[in-house]
Write an enzyme that holds these catalytic residues in place. Structure first.
Site, short mmCIF file in Angstrom:
data_model
loop_
_atom_site.label_atom_id
_atom_site.label_comp_id
_atom_site.label_asym_id
_atom_site.label_seq_id
_atom_site.Cartn_x
_atom_site.Cartn_y
_atom_site.Cartn_z
N TYR A 15 0.83 -1.21 0.00
CA TYR A 15 0.00 0.00 0.00
C TYR A 15 0.86 1.26 0.00
O TYR A 15 0.60 2.20 0.74
CB TYR A 15 -0.93 0.02 1.24
CG TYR A 15 -1.68 -1.27 1.49
CD1 TYR A 15 -2.55 -1.80 0.54
CD2 TYR A 15 -1.55 -1.95 2.70
CE1 TYR A 15 -3.25 -2.97 0.77
CE2 TYR A 15 -2.25 -3.12 2.94
CZ TYR A 15 -3.09 -3.63 1.97
OH TYR A 15 -3.78 -4.78 2.21
N TYR A 143 -14.35 -4.98 3.69
CA TYR A 143 -13.01 -5.34 3.22
C TYR A 143 -12.76 -6.81 3.56
O TYR A 143 -12.89 -7.21 4.71
CB TYR A 143 -11.92 -4.47 3.88
CG TYR A 143 -10.53 -4.95 3.52
CD1 TYR A 143 -9.95 -4.59 2.30
CD2 TYR A 143 -9.82 -5.80 4.37
CE1 TYR A 143 -8.69 -5.06 1.95
CE2 TYR A 143 -8.57 -6.28 4.02
CZ TYR A 143 -8.00 -5.91 2.80
OH TYR A 143 -6.77 -6.38 2.45
N ASP A 245 -16.80 -13.19 8.05
CA ASP A 245 -15.36 -12.98 7.95
C ASP A 245 -14.90 -12.38 9.28
O ASP A 245 -15.01 -11.18 9.50
CB ASP A 245 -15.06 -12.05 6.78
CG ASP A 245 -13.59 -11.72 6.65
OD1 ASP A 245 -12.81 -12.08 7.56
OD2 ASP A 245 -13.20 -11.07 5.65
N LYS A 274 -5.52 -13.37 11.10
CA LYS A 274 -4.82 -12.37 11.92
C LYS A 274 -4.43 -12.88 13.32
O LYS A 274 -3.36 -13.45 13.47
CB LYS A 274 -5.65 -11.09 11.98
CG LYS A 274 -5.64 -10.40 10.60
CD LYS A 274 -6.05 -8.94 10.64
CE LYS A 274 -5.73 -8.24 9.34
NZ LYS A 274 -6.86 -8.11 8.42
#
Ligand SMILES: *Cc1c(COP(=O)(O)O)cnc(C)c1O
Length: 425
Positions: A15, A143, A245, A274
């Protein structure tokens, strides 16, 4: 030997406009929530290294789990072979996630966990003999990762812009307004939109994927658990799979072990990533109900799930994940998280600045939506001077600290945010 010209960056950062990249801090060691830098500075990690490092850095118990497994074997393929860390972690995840999620497919990152879930959804309907149920519904500002199918179910953003014309979009719905405590009528309005879409399109729709309760990378929008309950009822009624999610929300971040627990429901599929390995290793898990799993049973490969990441169920990752879950369970982490929530709320309550247009908190998440991203230009550097590692997303200044953070460290992070806000003109 020729060395590369100085202007060439061998390392390509995420990014990042590489032409504008400046000198980055270099971490050389970690201890608890502290990141030690090469130049001698140390920073309190206010965002758990992309929300993963929930027990902090260099945790002795996790280190031991990792080393003990490394001394046995660091990796083995899961094709045609199995091992205890994988079997044990699968059982553990089944036991702590919502009732009915009985099967676990491992992969190596959250995005791939999402890909696997969406493949399962589409093939589920195919396996049951339905044709054409392949579209996916998702939420505005959602996202779900950076791979192609994950981008297709994520909302348009800087992350997807370059690929807008090649993405095969499904349907995007608005999230209910009003936050966690929205009144039922407001939530029902959003659910009515979902129902209208399902009535019209269920013949082509395979699944509805959401970040339950909190949309993280898309700007930390929080919505009502009632919406999840209503979505559960509607998806069942109209033959569409519901996918949670929980890559960001899983493992206590929202104040319960999983965001699904706030709604008391079981999705058909759930993705974890994560914090799964407490930041030690890239890993993810896609959990499925027995109904989903059973649809893949048959006498040949035709109905089987033909997917298998090389590093799925990596033994080091599984061993650390097991130990991480053990720590969460044995050390009253949900109490720690409730305490973090109290401190964030108390500090946020006293913020009263025109630049802050919305304050949002839940569990160990605090987000301040600013009137524009310009208000946050220079913030990162300011925070580092104050000893905190924070990295706003767009116009949102947020913290998602490791759960082991002390009150004093947490206040340092919060005061850094407040000090910045106080000087915005
Ligand atoms: C970070 C994230 C992903 C992608 O996970 P990676 O490990 O970066 O591929 C997917 N979904 C959500 C909700 C996330 O926050």
């Amino acid at each position: 030997m020729m060395s590369a010209p100085k202007s060439t960056h061998a390392l390509w950062y995420p990014y990042t406009q590489m032409r504008q990249i400046s000198e980055l801090p270099r971490m050389v060691a970690g201890e608890g929530v502290i990141m030690h830098l090469e130049d001698g500075r140390s920073l309190i990690d206010g965002i758990s290294s992309w929300w993963a490092v929930i027990h902090g850095y260099n945790h002795p118990v996790l280190n031991t789990a990792l080393l003990q497994q490394a001394n046995k074997f660091a990796h083995v393929m899961l094709g045609g072979m199995t091992h205890h860390p994988a079997l044990d972690l699968a059982e553990k995840l089944v036991s702590i996630t919502p009732e009915g999620l009985n099967h676990v497919f491992f992969s190596d990152s959250g995005s791939i966990g999402v890909e696997v879930a969406l493949k399962m959804c589409i093939q589920y309907w195919r396996n049951l003999g339905y044709n054409g149920k392949s579209k996916i519904i998702s939420l505005r500002n959602g996202y779900h990762g950076d791979t192609f199918k994950a981008m297709e179910v994520s909302d348009d953003s800087d992350f997807t812009r370059a690929f807008a014309d090649v993405l095969n979009r499904g349907f995007i719905l608005d999230i209910p307004t009003g936050g966690f405590d929205a009144d039922a009528a407001t939530v029902r309005q959003a659910a009515d939109q979902l129902e209208a879409l399902l009535i019209r399109g269920h013949g082509n729709i395979a699944a509805f994927i959401v970040e339950p309760l909190v949309q993280c990378a898309g700007g930390f929008h929080i919505y009502s658990p009632l919406y999840l309950k209503l979505a559960r009822e509607l998806c069942t009624k109209y033959n569409v799979l519901l996918v949670f999610d929980e890559v960001a929300t899983g493992f206590g971040r929202t104040g319960k072990l999983f965001a699904a627990d706030h709604a008391g429901i079981t999705p058909d599929l759930m993705i974890l990533g994560k914090a799964l390995t407490a930041g030690y290793m890239g890993h993810a898990a896609t959990l499925a109900t027995t109904a989903v799993f059973d649809s893949f049973l048959g006498d040949n490969y035709e109905k089987a799930l033909m997917h298998g990441p090389t590093f799925m169920a990596n033994p080091l990752a599984c061993a650390v994940a097991l130990q991480s879950i053990d720590i969460i369970q044995s050390e009253n982490y949900l109490e720690k998280i409730a305490h973090i929530q109290d401190i964030i709320r108390e500090q946020f309550d006293s913020i009263n600045a025109p630049a802050v247009i919305h304050k949002r908190t839940i569990g160990a998440i605090g987000a301040l939506e600013m009137k524009d991203a310009q208000c946050l230009a220079g913030f990162k550097e300011f925070a580092q001077k104050k000893g905190a590692w924070l990295r706003p997303i767009g116009n949102v200044l947020y913290l998602m600290p490791p759960y082991i953070i002390s009150d004093e460290q947490l206040l340092t992070v919060l005061h850094t945010m407040k000090e910045w806000i106080a000087q915005i003109k």
